[in-house]
Design a protein around this motif. Structure first.
Motif, mmCIF file in Angstrom:
data_model
loop_
_atom_site.group_PDB
_atom_site.id
_atom_site.type_symbol
_atom_site.label_atom_id
_atom_site.label_comp_id
_atom_site.label_asym_id
_atom_site.label_seq_id
_atom_site.Cartn_x
_atom_site.Cartn_y
_atom_site.Cartn_z
ATOM 1 N N MET A 146 -25.275 28.098 -21.055
ATOM 2 C CA MET A 146 -25.278 26.661 -21.118
ATOM 3 C C MET A 146 -25.773 26.522 -22.605
ATOM 4 O O MET A 146 -26.977 27.234 -23.083
ATOM 5 N N PRO A 147 -24.934 25.485 -23.440
ATOM 6 C CA PRO A 147 -25.567 25.438 -24.974
ATOM 7 C C PRO A 147 -27.026 24.482 -24.716
ATOM 8 O O PRO A 147 -27.562 23.975 -23.666
ATOM 9 N N ARG A 148 -27.610 24.566 -26.019
ATOM 10 C CA ARG A 148 -29.010 23.823 -25.982
ATOM 11 C C ARG A 148 -28.921 22.568 -25.878
ATOM 12 O O ARG A 148 -29.672 21.832 -25.261
ATOM 13 N N GLU A 149 -27.669 21.848 -26.532
ATOM 14 C CA GLU A 149 -27.609 20.416 -26.235
ATOM 15 C C GLU A 149 -25.956 20.157 -25.825
ATOM 16 O O GLU A 149 -25.284 21.067 -26.255
ATOM 17 N N SER A 150 -25.856 18.947 -25.031
ATOM 18 C CA SER A 150 -24.315 18.802 -24.867
ATOM 19 C C SER A 150 -23.639 18.137 -25.939
ATOM 20 O O SER A 150 -24.101 17.356 -26.898
ATOM 21 N N VAL A 151 -22.324 18.554 -26.078
ATOM 22 C CA VAL A 151 -21.487 17.873 -27.141
ATOM 23 C C VAL A 151 -21.087 16.368 -26.581
ATOM 24 O O VAL A 151 -20.321 16.647 -25.636
ATOM 25 N N ARG B 25 -14.701 22.896 -20.365
ATOM 26 C CA ARG B 25 -15.723 21.713 -19.697
ATOM 27 C C ARG B 25 -17.187 22.422 -19.410
ATOM 28 O O ARG B 25 -17.965 21.825 -18.863
ATOM 29 N N ASN B 26 -17.238 23.829 -19.633
ATOM 30 C CA ASN B 26 -18.615 24.328 -19.515
ATOM 31 C C ASN B 26 -19.167 23.827 -21.022
ATOM 32 O O ASN B 26 -20.607 23.911 -20.757
ATOM 33 N N LEU B 27 -18.741 23.359 -21.981
ATOM 34 C CA LEU B 27 -19.638 22.676 -23.146
ATOM 35 C C LEU B 27 -19.678 21.143 -23.201
ATOM 36 O O LEU B 27 -20.424 20.711 -23.655
ATOM 37 N N VAL B 28 -18.506 20.282 -22.600
ATOM 38 C CA VAL B 28 -18.613 19.215 -22.613
ATOM 39 C C VAL B 28 -18.252 18.555 -21.338
ATOM 40 O O VAL B 28 -18.149 19.110 -20.516
ATOM 41 N N ASP B 29 -18.845 17.167 -21.396
ATOM 42 C CA ASP B 29 -18.792 16.399 -20.159
ATOM 43 C C ASP B 29 -17.436 16.086 -19.540
ATOM 44 O O ASP B 29 -16.583 16.076 -20.372
ATOM 45 N N SER B 30 -17.271 15.640 -18.366
ATOM 46 C CA SER B 30 -16.084 15.238 -17.778
ATOM 47 C C SER B 30 -15.171 14.008 -18.389
ATOM 48 O O SER B 30 -14.142 14.145 -18.586
ATOM 49 N N THR B 31 -16.020 13.060 -18.919
ATOM 50 C CA THR B 31 -15.280 12.167 -19.783
ATOM 51 C C THR B 31 -14.706 12.613 -20.984
ATOM 52 O O THR B 31 -13.528 12.047 -21.414
ATOM 53 N N THR B 32 -15.460 13.579 -21.683
ATOM 54 C CA THR B 32 -14.631 14.164 -22.831
ATOM 55 C C THR B 32 -13.376 14.813 -22.320
ATOM 56 O O THR B 32 -12.429 14.782 -23.160
ATOM 57 N N ILE B 33 -13.436 15.633 -21.358
ATOM 58 C CA ILE B 33 -12.396 16.467 -20.887
ATOM 59 C C ILE B 33 -11.119 15.473 -20.556
ATOM 60 O O ILE B 33 -10.171 15.658 -21.029
ATOM 61 N N ASP B 34 -11.600 14.503 -19.784
ATOM 62 C CA ASP B 34 -10.411 13.444 -19.722
ATOM 63 C C ASP B 34 -9.992 12.886 -20.937
ATOM 64 O O ASP B 34 -8.536 12.677 -20.830
#
Length: 87
Positions: free
Chosen positions: A2-7, A68-77
């Motif tokens: 997991m990254p240190r902070e979410s994109v 999706r391992n790096l960004v939230d589901s809203t961004t993926i959508d």
């Protein structure tokens, strides 16, 4: 892995695009990351070499992983909606 902070998505301001200093063809800005993704699952096929500096994850550890391992589901959508638009 997991990254240190979410994109997270940023607000885009297109009012100053004409002033953007694009002077190194073939490069990306130091605060950006380039991903090459396989549709439709958005699997990471290629990635720029600066991911460790920005995300705390080595580029080779991101290959063949879902975005999706790096960004939230809203961004993926949002990404999936954009790539599904026909021009």
């Amino acid at each position: 892995m997991m990254p240190r902070e979410s994109v997270t998505p940023q607000t885009v301001d297109l009012t100053n695009c004409d002033k953007e200093p694009i002077h190194i063809p073939g490069s990306i800005q130091p605060h950006g990351i380039l991903f090459v993704l396989n549709e439709p699952q958005l699997e990471i096929l290629q990635v720029s070499s600066n991911t460790f500096d920005l995300l705390g994850v080595h580029p080779q550890d991101l290959l063949q992983q879902p975005l999706r391992n790096l960004v939230d589901s809203t961004t993926i959508d949002s990404i999936q909606r954009c790539i599904s638009v026909e021009f």
